[in-house]
Design an enzyme around this catalytic site. Structure first.
Site, PDB file in Angstrom:
ATOM      1  N   ASP A 162       0.821  -1.225   0.000  1.00  0.00           N
ATOM      2  CA  ASP A 162       0.000   0.000   0.000  1.00  0.00           C
ATOM      3  C   ASP A 162       0.851   1.271   0.000  1.00  0.00           C
ATOM      4  O   ASP A 162       0.503   2.250  -0.662  1.00  0.00           O
ATOM      5  CB  ASP A 162      -0.905   0.037   1.242  1.00  0.00           C
ATOM      6  CG  ASP A 162      -1.918  -1.080   1.229  1.00  0.00           C
ATOM      7  OD1 ASP A 162      -2.127  -1.679   0.158  1.00  0.00           O
ATOM      8  OD2 ASP A 162      -2.499  -1.359   2.302  1.00  0.00           O
TER       9      ASP A 162
HETATM   10  P1  NAP Z   1       0.912  -4.050   3.109  1.00  0.00           P
HETATM   11  O1  NAP Z   1       0.239  -3.081   2.225  1.00  0.00           O
HETATM   12  O2  NAP Z   1       0.136  -4.645   4.239  1.00  0.00           O
HETATM   13  O3  NAP Z   1       1.501  -5.211   2.169  1.00  0.00           O
HETATM   14  C1  NAP Z   1       2.299  -6.213   2.668  1.00  0.00           C
HETATM   15  C2  NAP Z   1       2.720  -7.113   1.515  1.00  0.00           C
HETATM   16  O4  NAP Z   1       3.707  -8.001   2.021  1.00  0.00           O
HETATM   17  C3  NAP Z   1       1.593  -7.967   0.951  1.00  0.00           C
HETATM   18  O5  NAP Z   1       1.177  -7.483  -0.301  1.00  0.00           O
HETATM   19  C4  NAP Z   1       2.182  -9.386   0.871  1.00  0.00           C
HETATM   20  O6  NAP Z   1       2.086  -9.861  -0.480  1.00  0.00           O
HETATM   21  C5  NAP Z   1       3.634  -9.208   1.292  1.00  0.00           C
HETATM   22  N1  NAP Z   1       4.110 -10.270   2.174  1.00  0.00           N
HETATM   23  C6  NAP Z   1       3.465 -10.858   3.209  1.00  0.00           C
HETATM   24  N2  NAP Z   1       4.224 -11.806   3.751  1.00  0.00           N
HETATM   25  C7  NAP Z   1       5.387 -11.833   3.061  1.00  0.00           C
HETATM   26  C8  NAP Z   1       6.579 -12.600   3.157  1.00  0.00           C
HETATM   27  N3  NAP Z   1       6.736 -13.585   4.084  1.00  0.00           N
HETATM   28  N4  NAP Z   1       7.586 -12.344   2.281  1.00  0.00           N
HETATM   29  C9  NAP Z   1       7.450 -11.382   1.338  1.00  0.00           C
HETATM   30  N5  NAP Z   1       6.336 -10.628   1.199  1.00  0.00           N
HETATM   31  C10 NAP Z   1       5.322 -10.846   2.062  1.00  0.00           C
HETATM   32  O7  NAP Z   1       2.224  -3.419   3.766  1.00  0.00           O
HETATM   33  P2  NAP Z   1       2.773  -1.926   3.807  1.00  0.00           P
HETATM   34  O8  NAP Z   1       3.104  -1.460   2.436  1.00  0.00           O
HETATM   35  O9  NAP Z   1       3.828  -1.934   4.871  1.00  0.00           O
HETATM   36  O10 NAP Z   1       1.541  -1.047   4.261  1.00  0.00           O
HETATM   37  C11 NAP Z   1       1.069  -1.028   5.575  1.00  0.00           C
HETATM   38  C12 NAP Z   1      -0.435  -0.956   5.563  1.00  0.00           C
HETATM   39  O11 NAP Z   1      -0.910  -1.199   6.881  1.00  0.00           O
HETATM   40  C13 NAP Z   1      -0.955   0.410   5.132  1.00  0.00           C
HETATM   41  O12 NAP Z   1      -2.146   0.267   4.388  1.00  0.00           O
HETATM   42  C14 NAP Z   1      -1.241   1.072   6.474  1.00  0.00           C
HETATM   43  O13 NAP Z   1      -2.219   2.075   6.375  1.00  0.00           O
HETATM   44  C15 NAP Z   1      -1.717  -0.107   7.289  1.00  0.00           C
HETATM   45  N6  NAP Z   1      -1.587   0.079   8.742  1.00  0.00           N
HETATM   46  C16 NAP Z   1      -0.416   0.510   9.275  1.00  0.00           C
HETATM   47  C17 NAP Z   1      -0.308   0.727  10.634  1.00  0.00           C
HETATM   48  C18 NAP Z   1       0.970   1.261  11.250  1.00  0.00           C
HETATM   49  O14 NAP Z   1       0.919   1.785  12.346  1.00  0.00           O
HETATM   50  N7  NAP Z   1       2.102   1.100  10.604  1.00  0.00           N
HETATM   51  C19 NAP Z   1      -1.381   0.437  11.461  1.00  0.00           C
HETATM   52  C20 NAP Z   1      -2.556  -0.073  10.891  1.00  0.00           C
HETATM   53  C21 NAP Z   1      -2.640  -0.253   9.524  1.00  0.00           C
HETATM   54  P3  NAP Z   1       2.111 -11.462  -0.762  1.00  0.00           P
HETATM   55  O15 NAP Z   1       0.982 -12.020   0.010  1.00  0.00           O
HETATM   56  O16 NAP Z   1       1.970 -11.583  -2.246  1.00  0.00           O
HETATM   57  O17 NAP Z   1       3.452 -11.946  -0.270  1.00  0.00           O
END
Ligand code: NAP
Length: 463
Positions: free
Chosen positions: A385
């Site tokens: 994301d």
């Molecule tokens: P993300 O959008 O959640 O994407 C994570 C990606 O990691 C997935 O597409 C997944 O694809 C891949 N993945 C999962 N396990 C894996 C593994 N073992 N090896 C390699 N890839 C793996 O992550 P992000 O870009 O860090 O974004 C964070 C999201 O969380 C945002 O939407 C944010 O708003 C939200 N959020 C953040 C917080 C905070 O405080 N940081 C709190 C609540 C919500 P595959 O399944 O294809 O591997």
């Protein structure tokens, strides 16, 4: 004021100064550790000074409570895994709110028992502090249970928000009755309603939104402590509570903004209500580890973008090993951090620090974004994301308006992920289909390990 009273007031002043300086030092990873220590010294000083307050009773009970609290916190702090930190923070925040509510309860019961009418303002503040503190306590316990995997459902039912509103109004009425005529039945009903409200408010919120909610309850706890501090006439509680309340509120706002969510939409949980966004054309183009290693080995500038998947794969050590090999070859390597990458504030910073990545290689979103167009290779590991360009290009997308890392501007982009899984927002990512993007499919740690091995082979098997 007696001499003892003056010593207590002076100690509280020094403690408050230490809290402030500690908070300021927490603004940078370099000084954050000492910031915690400064604030901790302030807390010890405030606690010790409290024993000098003239006319103190129940000193034995206080000592037992301090010993119990210190012992439990010490053991749990030593034992907790870094990945379990958010739920521990939730629980500790909640206990702070519970303590404020308990102060309110004790004061209300004491006043109702003696029949001595306290000043109306004290009564109102005691009731308000107890309400906010009780909501923070029971809400945080539910947040902890969800984050700890003990409860993984969003509990929703028709008319839920109206029902919650009714419970809130009932709690306010019970509180009003306490202020009007102190009586045990009102006090009991008031606390039961306040605790129920915290549970009801938190039940419908999805697990992934919990970090924002925890931060909000943290702010509630601070406010409750400040209000009860006024009731007790304790300056240290007023100052510490106000600081926690203000810092918690700021953090909540920052996190909500970085996720492009309003606090109301987190609380009333309509995430992704605005649809899936436009379809993305093109195809994802795979690449082999050997080609990625060659691409990076001969690059001048590489930016590594970690995300939630790196945490899942625990790939930070391999990624740092890879970076060190590149740095030895003269490649300029930087780590780009999005404020909400992962699932808790500072998630990526904690993982990179654990792996030993020096702070000066870690760059925040606003500073790194102008650098992407000069970057030869952007290596995205488990981020989705936070690098999705539709946040800027597709007004129909649920993440439209969320600030992102401009990875797509790099000359070459390599994305490590296991397959076609979506991220937290559950939507397609235009970056994965871009002409300059190649997909290195696999688990984060295994893919990073393969890159290290390929680089070794390029270096002639050295090191
Ligand atoms: P993300 O959008 O959640 O994407 C994570 C990606 O990691 C997935 O597409 C997944 O694809 C891949 N993945 C999962 N396990 C894996 C593994 N073992 N090896 C390699 N890839 C793996 O992550 P992000 O870009 O860090 O974004 C964070 C999201 O969380 C945002 O939407 C944010 O708003 C939200 N959020 C953040 C917080 C905070 O405080 N940081 C709190 C609540 C919500 P595959 O399944 O294809 O591997």
């Amino acid at each position: 004021m007696s001499t003892l009273g003056m010593i207590v007031a002076a100690s509280y002043f020094v403690a408050a100064t230490l809290f402030l300086l500690g908070l300021q030092r927490m603004a940078s990873p370099r000084t954050a550790r000492s910031g915690i220590q400064w604030a901790g010294v302030g807390m010890v000083l405030a606690t010790l000074a409290t024993f000098l307050v003239p006319g103190l009773e129940n000193i034995g009970l206080m000592l037992v409570a301090i010993a119990l609290g210190t012992g439990l916190a010490w053991i749990s702090g030593k034992k907790v895994a870094i990945t379990d930190m958010p739920q521990m923070v939730a629980l500790y925040n909640g206990l702070g709110g519970g303590s404020a509510a308990a102060i309110g309860a004790v004061e209300l019961l004491r006043w109702s028992g003696t029949g001595a009418a306290p000043p109306r303002l004290s009564l109102v503040l005691a009731v308000l502090g107890a309400l906010i503190g009780a909501v923070a306590l029971s809400g945080s316990v539910i947040a902890w249970a969800k984050l700890d995997g003990r409860m993984d459902k969003r509990y929703v039912f028709p008319g839920q928000q109206l029902f919650n509103l009714a419970v809130f109004v009932a709690a306010l009425i019970a509180g009003g009755l306490i202020v009007h005529a102190l009586g045990l039945p009102w006090i009991v009903a008031f606390f039961a309603l306040a605790l129920a409200l915290g549970v009801l408010m938190t039940l419908p919120i999805g697990g992934a939104d919990m970090p924002v909610v925890i931060s909000l309850y943290n702010a509630f706890t601070g406010l409750a402590v400040a209000l009860e501090g006024y009731v007790l006439g304790n300056e240290a509680l007023i100052i510490a509570g106000t600081m926690v309340g203000a810092a918690g509120m700021l953090l909540t706002k920052l996190m909500a903004k970085a996720m492009n969510r309003s606090i109301a939409s987190v609380l009333f949980s309509n995430f992704s209500a605005s649809g899936r966004g436009a379809a993305i054309e093109g195809s994802q183009k795979p690449i082999e580890a050997a080609d990625v290693a060659a691409l990076m080995a001969y690059a001048q500038r590489v930016v590594i973008v970690p995300g939630y998947g790196m945490a899942v794969a625990q790939a930070q050590h391999k990624i740092w090993e890879l970076s060190q090999r590149l740095i030895e070859r003269g490649v300029k390597v930087r780590f780009a951090i999005h404020p909400v990458a992962g699932r808790m504030p500072g998630h990526m910073n904690v993982l990179l620090a654990e792996a030993g990545v020096p702070y000066d290689l870690i760059v925040d979103m606003d500073d790194v974004n102008p650098e992407f167009s000069n970057t030869d290779v952007a290596l995205v590991i488990g981020a989705n994301d936070v690098v999705n360009p539709v946040a800027k290009t597709d007004p129909q997308s649920p993440i439209y308006g969320m600030p992102i890392l401009d990875v797509v501007l790099a000359k070459n982009v390599v994305v490590i992920k296991r397959g076609k899984g979506t991220g937290f927002a559950g939507i397609e990512n235009a970056l994965f289909y871009a002409d300059n993007t190649r997909m290195l499919y696999g688990d984060g740690a295994e893919a990073a390990g393969a890159l290290v091995a390929e680089l070794k082979a390029l270096d002639g098997g050295g090191h």
